[in-house]
Structure formats: C-alpha cells, structure tokens
Design a protein around this motif. Structure first.
Motif, PDB file in Angstrom:
ATOM      1  N   ILE A 199    -134.625 -36.234  -2.677  1.00 51.55           N
ATOM      2  CA  ILE A 199    -133.376 -36.564  -2.009  1.00 51.55           C
ATOM      3  C   ILE A 199    -132.365 -35.424  -2.104  1.00 51.55           C
ATOM      4  CG2 ILE A 199    -132.403 -37.703  -4.050  1.00 51.55           C
ATOM      5  CD1 ILE A 199    -131.937 -38.711  -0.341  1.00 51.55           C
ATOM      6  N   GLY A 200    -132.322 -34.732  -3.250  1.00 50.89           N
ATOM      7  CA  GLY A 200    -131.407 -33.602  -3.374  1.00 50.89           C
ATOM      8  C   GLY A 200    -131.742 -32.487  -2.418  1.00 50.89           C
ATOM      9  N   LYS A 201    -133.034 -32.200  -2.271  1.00 53.10           N
ATOM     10  CA  LYS A 201    -133.487 -31.160  -1.342  1.00 53.10           C
ATOM     11  C   LYS A 201    -133.127 -31.518   0.093  1.00 53.10           C
ATOM     12  CE  LYS A 201    -137.786 -29.735   0.815  1.00 53.10           C
ATOM     13  NZ  LYS A 201    -139.250 -29.926   0.810  1.00 53.10           N
ATOM     14  N   ILE A 202    -133.315 -32.781   0.462  1.00 48.43           N
ATOM     15  CA  ILE A 202    -133.036 -33.216   1.834  1.00 48.43           C
ATOM     16  C   ILE A 202    -131.550 -33.074   2.154  1.00 48.43           C
ATOM     17  CG2 ILE A 202    -133.000 -35.227   3.352  1.00 48.43           C
ATOM     18  CD1 ILE A 202    -135.573 -36.148   1.961  1.00 48.43           C
ATOM     19  N   ILE A 203    -130.696 -33.530   1.240  1.00 51.73           N
ATOM     20  CA  ILE A 203    -129.250 -33.447   1.484  1.00 51.73           C
ATOM     21  C   ILE A 203    -128.800 -32.001   1.513  1.00 51.73           C
ATOM     22  CG2 ILE A 203    -126.992 -34.125   0.623  1.00 51.73           C
ATOM     23  CD1 ILE A 203    -128.660 -36.392   1.807  1.00 51.73           C
ATOM     24  N   PRO A 253    -127.173 -31.471   5.319  1.00 52.09           N
ATOM     25  CA  PRO A 253    -126.000 -32.287   4.962  1.00 52.09           C
ATOM     26  C   PRO A 253    -125.446 -33.068   6.146  1.00 52.09           C
ATOM     27  CG  PRO A 253    -125.422 -29.962   5.071  1.00 52.09           C
ATOM     28  CD  PRO A 253    -126.902 -30.040   5.187  1.00 52.09           C
ATOM     29  N   GLU A 254    -125.850 -32.691   7.364  1.00 53.38           N
ATOM     30  CA  GLU A 254    -125.382 -33.424   8.548  1.00 53.38           C
ATOM     31  C   GLU A 254    -125.861 -34.867   8.562  1.00 53.38           C
ATOM     32  OE1 GLU A 254    -125.889 -29.080   9.452  1.00 53.38           O
ATOM     33  OE2 GLU A 254    -127.138 -30.662   8.622  1.00 53.38           O
ATOM     34  N   LEU A 255    -126.926 -35.151   7.809  1.00 51.01           N
ATOM     35  CA  LEU A 255    -127.409 -36.531   7.737  1.00 51.01           C
ATOM     36  C   LEU A 255    -126.347 -37.473   7.177  1.00 51.01           C
ATOM     37  CD1 LEU A 255    -131.098 -36.198   6.452  1.00 51.01           C
ATOM     38  CD2 LEU A 255    -130.344 -37.096   8.655  1.00 51.01           C
ATOM     39  N   LEU A 256    -125.492 -36.944   6.293  1.00 56.42           N
ATOM     40  CA  LEU A 256    -124.463 -37.783   5.691  1.00 56.42           C
ATOM     41  C   LEU A 256    -123.390 -38.185   6.690  1.00 56.42           C
ATOM     42  CD1 LEU A 256    -124.056 -35.890   2.302  1.00 56.42           C
ATOM     43  CD2 LEU A 256    -125.411 -37.935   2.779  1.00 56.42           C
ATOM     44  N   GLY A 257    -123.361 -37.518   7.822  1.00 55.33           N
ATOM     45  CA  GLY A 257    -122.408 -37.885   8.861  1.00 55.33           C
ATOM     46  C   GLY A 257    -122.953 -38.865   9.863  1.00 55.33           C
ATOM     47  N   CYS A 258    -124.236 -39.251   9.743  1.00 56.36           N
ATOM     48  CA  CYS A 258    -124.855 -40.175  10.701  1.00 56.36           C
ATOM     49  C   CYS A 258    -124.531 -41.616  10.328  1.00 56.36           C
ATOM     50  CB  CYS A 258    -126.370 -39.977  10.727  1.00 56.36           C
ATOM     51  SG  CYS A 258    -126.879 -38.344  11.316  1.00 56.36           S
ATOM     52  N   ASN A 259    -124.385 -42.424  11.340  1.00 55.47           N
ATOM     53  CA  ASN A 259    -124.154 -43.840  11.126  1.00 55.47           C
ATOM     54  C   ASN A 259    -125.467 -44.515  10.743  1.00 55.47           C
ATOM     55  OD1 ASN A 259    -124.027 -46.811  12.220  1.00 55.47           O
ATOM     56  ND2 ASN A 259    -121.901 -46.154  12.007  1.00 55.47           N
ATOM     57  N   VAL A 260    -125.433 -45.273   9.679  1.00 60.97           N
ATOM     58  CA  VAL A 260    -126.665 -45.896   9.179  1.00 60.97           C
ATOM     59  C   VAL A 260    -127.196 -46.921  10.157  1.00 60.97           C
ATOM     60  CG1 VAL A 260    -127.649 -47.329   7.350  1.00 60.97           C
ATOM     61  CG2 VAL A 260    -126.063 -45.479   6.774  1.00 60.97           C
ATOM     62  N   ALA A 261    -126.348 -47.797  10.654  1.00 61.36           N
ATOM     63  CA  ALA A 261    -126.807 -48.902  11.506  1.00 61.36           C
ATOM     64  C   ALA A 261    -127.209 -48.429  12.888  1.00 61.36           C
ATOM     65  CB  ALA A 261    -125.718 -49.969  11.608  1.00 61.36           C
ATOM     66  N   LEU A 299    -116.882 -41.369  -0.134  1.00 56.55           N
ATOM     67  CA  LEU A 299    -118.042 -41.284  -1.028  1.00 56.55           C
ATOM     68  C   LEU A 299    -118.808 -42.594  -1.068  1.00 56.55           C
ATOM     69  CD1 LEU A 299    -119.741 -39.880  -3.179  1.00 56.55           C
ATOM     70  CD2 LEU A 299    -118.029 -40.539  -4.878  1.00 56.55           C
ATOM     71  N   HIS A 300    -118.124 -43.715  -1.182  1.00 59.24           N
ATOM     72  CA  HIS A 300    -118.796 -45.001  -1.354  1.00 59.24           C
ATOM     73  C   HIS A 300    -119.189 -45.628  -0.016  1.00 59.24           C
ATOM     74  CE1 HIS A 300    -117.904 -45.010  -5.641  1.00 59.24           C
ATOM     75  NE2 HIS A 300    -116.681 -44.604  -5.339  1.00 59.24           N
ATOM     76  N   LYS A 301    -118.380 -45.461   1.010  1.00 65.47           N
ATOM     77  CA  LYS A 301    -118.672 -46.103   2.287  1.00 65.47           C
ATOM     78  C   LYS A 301    -119.602 -45.287   3.168  1.00 65.47           C
ATOM     79  CE  LYS A 301    -114.237 -48.544   2.496  1.00 65.47           C
ATOM     80  NZ  LYS A 301    -112.993 -48.751   3.292  1.00 65.47           N
ATOM     81  N   LYS A 302    -119.693 -43.986   2.939  1.00 66.46           N
ATOM     82  CA  LYS A 302    -120.478 -43.135   3.828  1.00 66.46           C
ATOM     83  C   LYS A 302    -121.589 -42.403   3.082  1.00 66.46           C
ATOM     84  CE  LYS A 302    -120.764 -41.335   8.034  1.00 66.46           C
ATOM     85  NZ  LYS A 302    -120.971 -42.143   9.250  1.00 66.46           N
ATOM     86  N   ILE A 303    -121.234 -41.530   2.159  1.00 65.39           N
ATOM     87  CA  ILE A 303    -122.216 -40.634   1.545  1.00 65.39           C
ATOM     88  C   ILE A 303    -123.225 -41.410   0.709  1.00 65.39           C
ATOM     89  CG2 ILE A 303    -122.489 -38.716  -0.055  1.00 65.39           C
ATOM     90  CD1 ILE A 303    -119.754 -37.714   0.818  1.00 65.39           C
ATOM     91  N   ARG A 304    -122.734 -42.207  -0.215  1.00 67.50           N
ATOM     92  CA  ARG A 304    -123.656 -42.949  -1.088  1.00 67.50           C
ATOM     93  C   ARG A 304    -124.513 -43.923  -0.277  1.00 67.50           C
ATOM     94  NH1 ARG A 304    -123.034 -43.710  -6.556  1.00 67.50           N
ATOM     95  NH2 ARG A 304    -120.848 -43.052  -6.413  1.00 67.50           N
ATOM     96  N   ARG A 305    -123.948 -44.492   0.754  1.00 65.15           N
ATOM     97  CA  ARG A 305    -124.702 -45.456   1.567  1.00 65.15           C
ATOM     98  C   ARG A 305    -125.871 -44.787   2.273  1.00 65.15           C
ATOM     99  NH1 ARG A 305    -122.322 -48.877   6.716  1.00 65.15           N
ATOM    100  NH2 ARG A 305    -124.156 -50.205   7.034  1.00 65.15           N
ATOM    101  N   VAL A 306    -125.667 -43.571   2.785  1.00 66.98           N
ATOM    102  CA  VAL A 306    -126.755 -42.847   3.452  1.00 66.98           C
ATOM    103  C   VAL A 306    -127.852 -42.494   2.454  1.00 66.98           C
ATOM    104  CG1 VAL A 306    -127.345 -40.721   4.660  1.00 66.98           C
ATOM    105  CG2 VAL A 306    -125.281 -41.967   5.294  1.00 66.98           C
ATOM    106  N   VAL A 307    -127.469 -42.035   1.270  1.00 61.39           N
ATOM    107  CA  VAL A 307    -128.459 -41.667   0.257  1.00 61.39           C
ATOM    108  C   VAL A 307    -129.292 -42.876  -0.153  1.00 61.39           C
ATOM    109  CG1 VAL A 307    -128.731 -40.850  -2.110  1.00 61.39           C
ATOM    110  CG2 VAL A 307    -127.122 -39.711  -0.577  1.00 61.39           C
TER     111      VAL A 307
END
Length: 573
Positions: free
Chosen positions: A390-394, A398-406, A368-376
């Motif tokens: 943001i709620g609509k986009i997620i 929801p696959e966006l939450l699996g993408c690497n930010v960097a 939650l803290h290292k992946k999901i919240r960071r993407v949001v």
C-alpha cells in the motif's frame, strides 16, 4: 399624624435617604460624610473621591432615566432596554454632561436633573434611532457601539446606512460595515463614497458585487481616493487585468484594503524568492489572493523548513505554489503534519513523501479521515492490495487519494472483478500499475474487448501486464497488432506496446528476418566434389524436405486455441 417624622428633601441622585430623628431639624438625617466616603490623608484626595462617587450616582440616575424612556417611548422590553443601556457608558456620560449644561439656560434653570436628562434624550431622538437600527437587524451590542461612535451626532449614521443599501449591503451587515470602516466614514460625503465605488467599478469590480466586497472589507470605505488608487495600482502593476482584478477583489476583498502597502510588498518579495517573476506573482495572487492573508513568520517560513526536511527543493516548492497555492495557506500543525505522519505509518519514506507532495500538491488539502484514510482502507479491503504494497502504491500514484471511492474506485474494482480476476490478482495488478483504477470504464471496456476478441489473447496477459490499459487503442494497440498480423510475428504485450514506433519496427524486422532464415532451411549442407562430378546429386524436393513452417503463427497462438467460451462472456462488462 404628629408622630410621623418629616422626610429629608431629596434631589435626584442624592445619597442621603434617612428620615430625621427630630421633626424640627431635618439636618439630623444627614449622616456624616466620613461614614459614606473614607476620608483620605490629604484634603485633595478626599475631594476627588467624593466627586467620583457623586458622578457614579448621577450616572446611574441617567441610566435609569434612559431605560424609562426606552420602555415608555420606544416600547422596548425591560431586558432589552437594560442590555442596551449597559453597552452605552459613553452615551450616558454624554447625556449627563448635556443635562448639566442645560442648567445654564433660563428655561431649565429651575428644572430638576431628571427633567433636563429626559429633554436631552428626547432631543437626540436616540430611542427612535435604536428602533430603526433594530428594524435593520442590528444586535444591541452593535447598536450601542454605533451610538457611542457617533459621539452624539446620531443623524450622521442614517444617511450612510441608506447609502450602503444602494450598493447592495444587506440590512444584517450594516452594523458590521459601519463599525469596521471606522469613524471617518461618518464624516464622508455621499460624493466621496460614490467616487470610491465608481473607481472600483471601472477596474473590474461589478456593481452588484459591491455590497459583498464592502461587507468583507469595510476598510475600503475609510481610504481616500488617492490611497485607494495606489492599492489598485499595486496589483495592476503586476499584470493583473481588469477581469482578474475584479474576481480577485470579490474572492478575497481583504487583499485590497485590509493590509498595509508595506506588508503587501513584503509578501510579494518573499514569493519571488521561490523563483517567480513579477508577472507570475501577479497571476498567482489573482488566482489565490488568500496568500496575502498568510503570515510570513508564522505560516510560510515554518512550512518551507518542513518541506526542506522532506527533501523538497525550491523548484518543487515553486511547483506546489503554482499548482495548489492553498497549500501555503493551511495550518501546518493541524493539517499538514498529521497527513505526513500517516504516510510514514503506512511505510512511505520521507524523501518519497516529498516527491508525492511535489507531484500531487492537492494531497495536502484533502481531509485525512474523510478522504485519504478512506481510500487506503478501500484499497486494502476491496481492492485486494496487500499491506506491504500500500505504501508503494500511494507513493507511485498519490492521485488515487483524490478519487471518489463510491463513484470511481468502487466502480473500477467491480469492473475488473467481473472479468474473473480474483481480488488478490487485482491487488497485484494495482501494485504493478497503480493508476489502473483511475481510468474510465468507457476506456477500459473497448480495450479489453479488442484484446480478447480480436487479438485472441488470454486473460493472464492483461494480469501480467496491466499497463496495457494505459495505451491508446486507435493510435497504438490496433496499428501495432495489424503490423504483427501482416508480418506473421507475435510479441508479448510488454514488448509489443512498451517501446517507441521505431524500436517496434526494428523488432518486427528482426523477427521477420529470423523467420525467413528458419523457413529457408539454412541446412548448411556441404556438397562434395565427387557427387558433383558423378552427377549423383539428386534433385531435392524442397517442399518434401523443408520443415513445415506455415503454421508457425498457429503454433505461436496455440496457447489461445484452448480458451473456454465462458472466457469471452462480457455480460458483466
């Protein structure tokens, strides 16, 4: 010297340590037993308490002798010797009983208890055995447990330990395997143990994996060959081939040897309630055997109730189970519910959360803290996404939450900003088409170049219709653009790409017919009878009176003629 009183004769373990008050009678040093042992109301209780006190004293004497032997013969330190002896109460009793039994032998008839106890310890070679176990990296608690488990037969441990090394069990795990496999392993012959290993190897478990498998599940060595065969047949009967079975045992050895057959059957039957057949359950367990380690009452049933609350149907749970079985292995209170509460906090409805989980089950396994919240946070700060979107986009992607930010999201955001798209516009594009940031730059760049250079479209077209990047350049964009050029028609990107081939051809045909009707004049001018009779009808020059539509396409594309040259600057791409 006459003033020095005689000492009372002592035996090892004696509880009388006073000096006599009379030089002639040493019995005066013996204190009354009533002062040492509280007499019971009955004579039987008194005798039992006295015996227990005497045994405890004798046990302490034996422990001190054992410590002395460890320091003298084994060269162990005082602390280590004390720690080992403290964990050996059963073996101390064994030495004490053996030393008492030696009293019956003629050679030990007149020997003290200390001598007899020391003889028992030397004959058992326990000091050398402790040194060998310590050399094999066993801690003193494990050494003590092994010695107690052997029940005095220490020589039975060494052959088993040497055999475990032949199947690649490392020294630091010998104690774990020997202790967890139970006392029966010490009674096994080498032929029986080899039979177990050969049978597992014939069913797909590689020889070099055996040490790891036995370390993870030492209980396999406690079964006889018939019971082991029944366990293997349990999985092979579900259609698991040898390769998958070997990989399954290597991945989670406890699935084969830790649980009872009744527990295994109960879990398989529960998984079938999701609509899976016998073979599908077999494939599921081969892929994620950790499911066998989950409790039905404590883990699966609460999770199913919670998913029902979110609107997930049985088919949805089946999809989650087949795509990401790990979801049914994680803790609901600590892992799943915090994520669901977070989604509710950003404005996603419960039914939409259920749809998200069914669409993208790996979502529940992310941090939650290292992946999901960071993407949001990234989407709202760097991607220009508004809080209301943001709620609509997620929910939609929801696959966006699996993408690497960097390495993914940040790279795509920089690409779009380099096209002179403002952050707020980019946020609207993402809200309109949330999967926009999941495409690779190598796919986005050619499509944008074709849009601007070949199709000569303005940047606003792609801002208004970001879904343009989702269509294939070779299979849809280029062919349809050629058809439009050949037929001299023009459509917005939404109507050009967002339809089937048949519907697109129909649209082109209708547009061409309308253009032809317009070009033909369709003047609807009525010729009077008088003009025909008088011959006053003059020939009309169609070229002079017909409206000039040769530049219709130019007019339709006139919006693109004023494009500045810097709009075609691709240096940033």
């Amino acid at each position: 010297m006459s003033l020095i009183t005689k000492r009372t004769p002592q035996f090892p373990g004696s509880i009388y340590i006073q000096s006599p008050t009379s030089a002639d009678d040493v019995t005066t040093s013996l204190p009354p037993l009533q002062t040492l042992i509280r007499r019971s109301t009955s004579e039987e209780g008194f005798d039992e308490e006295m015996i227990m006190r005497a045994l405890e004293i004798r046990r302490r004497v034996t422990a001190e002798i054992f410590k002395e032997e460890m320091r003298r013969k084994g060269k162990f330190g005082i602390t280590y010797s004390t720690n080992v002896v403290e964990h050996l109460p059963d073996f101390i009793d064994f030495v004490m009983i053996k030393a008492a039994a030696l009293k019956q032998l003629p050679e030990f008839e007149r020997q003290s208890f200390n001598v007899r106890a020391r003889a028992v310890i030397e004959d058992s070679t326990v000091v050398k055995f402790i040194r060998w176990l310590k050399h094999n990296r066993l801690s003193y608690p494990k050494i003590a447990k092994l010695i107690c488990m052997s029940k005095g037969n220490l020589e039975s441990i060494r052959p088993i330990a040497e055999w475990l090394k032949t199947i690649h069990v490392r020294s630091e795990f010998l104690g774990v395997v020997l202790l967890k496999s139970g006392e029966t392993i010490l009674e096994r012959s080498r032929e029986e143990l080899d039979e177990i290993v050969d049978y597992l190897e014939s069913n797909g478990v590689r020889r070099e994996w055996m040490g790891y498998v036995m370390r993870r599940c030492p209980q396999l060595l406690s079964y006889n060959i018939d019971e082991l065969k029944s366990r293997v047949e349990f999985y092979v009967g579900m259609g698991i081939n040898k390769n998958d079975f070997g990989t399954m045992v290597y991945s989670y050895s406890r699935a084969l040897g830790y649980y009872t057959l009744d527990e295994m059957n109960e879990k398989v039957n529960y998984l079938k309630e999701f609509g899976l057949n016998h073979e599908e359950v077999g494939r599921l367990l081969a892929f994620k055997p950790q499911l066998m380690g989950c409790s039905i009452e404590e883990r699966w049933k609460p999770l199913v109730k919670f998913l029902y609350y979110l609107g997930v149907t049985r088919d949805g749970m089946r999809r989650m189970l087949t795509i990401k079985p790990m979801v049914f292995c994680v803790d609901m209170e600590d892992t799943i519910m915090p994520k669901v509460r977070f989604f509710q906090d950003i404005g996603i409805r419960d039914d939409a959360i259920g749809n998200m989980l069914v669409r993208f089950p790996p979502l529940l396994t992310y941090s939650l803290h290292k992946k999901i919240r960071r993407v949001v946070v990234f989407l709202m700060t760097q991607g220009g996404v508004r809080e209301s979107d943001i709620g609509k986009i997620i929910a939609l992607a929801p696959e966006l939450l699996g993408c690497n930010v960097a390495h993914k999201l940040e790279v795509n955001v920089k690409f779009f900003l380099s096209l002179n798209i403002r952050p707020r516009q980019l946020g609207e594009m993402i809200a309109d088409f949330p999967t926009l940031l999941r495409y690779n730059i190598d796919i986005l760049r050619p499509k944008y170049k074709y849009l601007r250079r070949t199709m000569v479209r303005p940047l606003t077209d792609v801002i208004e219709y970001p879904r343009f990047f989702s269509y294939s350049l070779e299979d849809r964009i280029v062919p349809r653009h050629k058809i439009m050029v050949e037929n001299r028609v023009n459509f917005k990107l939404r109507y050009m790409l967002g339809c089937s081939d048949e519907e697109f051809r129909r649209k082109v045909k209708d547009k061409v017919e309308k253009r032809k009707q317009f070009e033909s004049g369709n003047r609807c001018q009525q010729l009077t009878d008088s003009d025909i009779e008088d011959g006053s009808l003059e020939e009309e020059n169609v070229g002079d009176h017909e409206p000039d539509h040769s530049g219709i396409m130019d007019q339709e594309f006139s919006d693109y003629d004023d494009l500045e040259e810097d709009e075609f600057d691709f240096s940033g791409t």
